[in-house]
Design a protein around this motif. Sequence first.
Motif, mmCIF file in Angstrom:
data_model
loop_
_atom_site.group_PDB
_atom_site.id
_atom_site.type_symbol
_atom_site.label_atom_id
_atom_site.label_comp_id
_atom_site.label_asym_id
_atom_site.label_seq_id
_atom_site.Cartn_x
_atom_site.Cartn_y
_atom_site.Cartn_z
ATOM 1 N N VAL A 249 0.835 -1.197 0.000
ATOM 2 C CA VAL A 249 0.000 0.000 0.000
ATOM 3 C C VAL A 249 0.875 1.255 0.000
ATOM 4 O O VAL A 249 0.595 2.239 -0.707
ATOM 5 N N MET A 250 1.946 1.247 0.776
ATOM 6 C CA MET A 250 2.837 2.410 0.837
ATOM 7 C C MET A 250 3.439 2.717 -0.529
ATOM 8 O O MET A 250 3.507 3.883 -0.955
ATOM 9 N N ILE A 251 3.897 1.697 -1.244
ATOM 10 C CA ILE A 251 4.515 1.913 -2.554
ATOM 11 C C ILE A 251 3.478 2.358 -3.580
ATOM 12 O O ILE A 251 3.745 3.219 -4.434
ATOM 13 N N MET A 252 2.280 1.785 -3.512
ATOM 14 C CA MET A 252 1.245 2.178 -4.464
ATOM 15 C C MET A 252 0.870 3.649 -4.309
ATOM 16 O O MET A 252 0.778 4.386 -5.295
ATOM 17 N N ILE A 253 0.650 4.097 -3.091
ATOM 18 C CA ILE A 253 0.276 5.503 -2.905
ATOM 19 C C ILE A 253 1.460 6.422 -3.194
ATOM 20 O O ILE A 253 1.269 7.611 -3.521
ATOM 21 N N HIS A 254 2.684 5.894 -3.105
ATOM 22 C CA HIS A 254 3.853 6.696 -3.466
ATOM 23 C C HIS A 254 3.861 6.978 -4.966
ATOM 24 O O HIS A 254 4.071 8.125 -5.391
ATOM 25 N N PHE A 255 3.638 5.937 -5.779
ATOM 26 C CA PHE A 255 3.641 6.135 -7.227
ATOM 27 C C PHE A 255 2.377 6.847 -7.709
ATOM 28 O O PHE A 255 2.414 7.557 -8.725
ATOM 29 N N LEU A 256 1.281 6.670 -7.013
ATOM 30 C CA LEU A 256 0.042 7.358 -7.390
ATOM 31 C C LEU A 256 -0.021 8.774 -6.845
ATOM 32 O O LEU A 256 -0.987 9.507 -7.130
ATOM 33 N N LYS A 257 0.989 9.143 -6.030
ATOM 34 C CA LYS A 257 1.091 10.491 -5.455
ATOM 35 C C LYS A 257 -0.158 10.847 -4.649
ATOM 36 O O LYS A 257 -0.738 11.941 -4.779
ATOM 37 N N LYS A 258 -0.574 9.899 -3.832
ATOM 38 C CA LYS A 258 -1.703 10.119 -2.943
ATOM 39 C C LYS A 258 -1.205 10.295 -1.511
ATOM 40 O O LYS A 258 -0.121 9.842 -1.155
ATOM 41 N N LYS A 259 -2.018 10.917 -0.705
ATOM 42 C CA LYS A 259 -1.698 11.107 0.703
ATOM 43 C C LYS A 259 -2.777 10.443 1.544
ATOM 44 O O LYS A 259 -3.922 10.897 1.569
ATOM 45 N N TRP A 260 -2.389 9.360 2.172
ATOM 46 C CA TRP A 260 -3.302 8.624 3.039
ATOM 47 C C TRP A 260 -2.839 8.763 4.482
ATOM 48 O O TRP A 260 -1.621 8.800 4.761
ATOM 49 N N PRO A 261 -3.767 8.816 5.420
ATOM 50 C CA PRO A 261 -3.353 8.788 6.835
ATOM 51 C C PRO A 261 -2.741 7.431 7.189
ATOM 52 O O PRO A 261 -3.011 6.415 6.538
ATOM 53 N N LEU A 262 -1.927 7.436 8.225
ATOM 54 C CA LEU A 262 -1.232 6.205 8.615
ATOM 55 C C LEU A 262 -2.215 5.099 8.987
ATOM 56 O O LEU A 262 -1.982 3.919 8.682
ATOM 57 N N GLY A 263 -3.312 5.466 9.639
ATOM 58 C CA GLY A 263 -4.286 4.452 10.026
ATOM 59 C C GLY A 263 -4.882 3.746 8.829
ATOM 60 O O GLY A 263 -5.086 2.521 8.847
ATOM 61 N N LYS A 264 -5.155 4.474 7.752
ATOM 62 C CA LYS A 264 -5.708 3.859 6.548
ATOM 63 C C LYS A 264 -4.676 2.960 5.869
ATOM 64 O O LYS A 264 -5.008 1.890 5.351
#
Length: 408
Positions: free
Chosen positions: A195-210
């Motif tokens: 999940v961390m790598i996916m949101i990194h490449f998608l340039k999204k900002k998710w809270p740590l809990g999510k």
Amino acid sequence: MPHQPPPPLLHRQNTTTQILHHTTTTIFSTRHHLLVFLFVSQLVFSFHIQVETILQFLTEYIDNNPSIKTHFHQFKTPPKPINHYHPDPFPSFFDDPLKWAFHRVSNDPQPKPELNATILALSSFVSENGPRVSEYIHSVTALSFRVTEDKNTVSKKNQDFFTIWLIVTVFLASYGVAVFGFLVTHSMVNGIIFVMIMIHFLKKKWPLGKIFRDGLDLGMDRLCWLYALRLVLMTGLTQLLGLCFFGNFYDPYTHFKIFVRLKFMPITSVRYWVEGLERDSYGFLFTWLMLDMYMSLYFSVDACVAIADSKKNGLEVIKEGYRLMSLMDNPATNLNLLQNFVCGLYVRSILADVFGPVFAVVIQSCMEAYFLVAWMMYYLCVKSMDANSRGVPFGQRELEAMLVDGGQ
């Protein structure tokens, strides 16, 4: 919707150095990524500490419980007994007056002049009824010995049953907790990193809990079966190697201790050394390390395939992992060699001697988490290269499909 290009630099990471550099920059790119990496490393560290504590407790319990050692020692082949005939000692009058009188009569049938009338009468009675008295005495004696022997046998069987039940209960409870921790920890850690790598490449900002919640759900849903399969294969092969190298050791108690130790080797970094079998121990450790390195090479790529594409079944995941690894076999081999060296027993022994065992586990836990990120980078790189070579689109839409519904 027009096709979006793949993330920058993703399709140009073709060497081991480039993959490791991209892994490092991704981890330290944002504060969120660093916190996620530290949290994942903490999970791996806690798992290793708990498993080693369980193994130490189980080992000390086996070593400090004399009933377990006595139970296994009874299976040793005893030396052949040497039979010596020992005649029954002369009975005492206070132990058994009839038997004393019978022995007196049978050994000295002629009455002596100095015996009084009572002894003569008893002697005459025994002489006339000798066979009946003898049969009665032998029957009573045999019955008493048989009752005592039956009581001892029942008591011994109850003690053996309790010992076996205790061994099985303690071992299954300890091993079950270790297996459960292995499956949950590795599945959850891989899911969070994915999940961390996916949101990194998608340039999204998710809270740590999510990130933690979605990573836990994805990992438990898509990776538990794969890690269970790896654990079953490695456990069976480890026991087979132990049988080949230590099968000629004729001590049931030592065999049981080896069995327990080998059961935990596929779960955590455990080195077992059998005193008196140094040559066999060297051979076993070398063969096991080569086997573990070979298995981890394929299962590392398979884990990325399984979590990225939930539509594939088990056989399709293994085939796809092998196909992707064959496209970039040199970086995969280098990553695997480097991972097994840094996270292996040799480096851990050096770190433990220099900095202490706890610090060694901390460093290796961080490196395990680091290489999980590196393998995910490797998978995305080879996936992008394969898609470009076949003219298949692979961009942000495909990455979002991996993250949302687990497949294209």
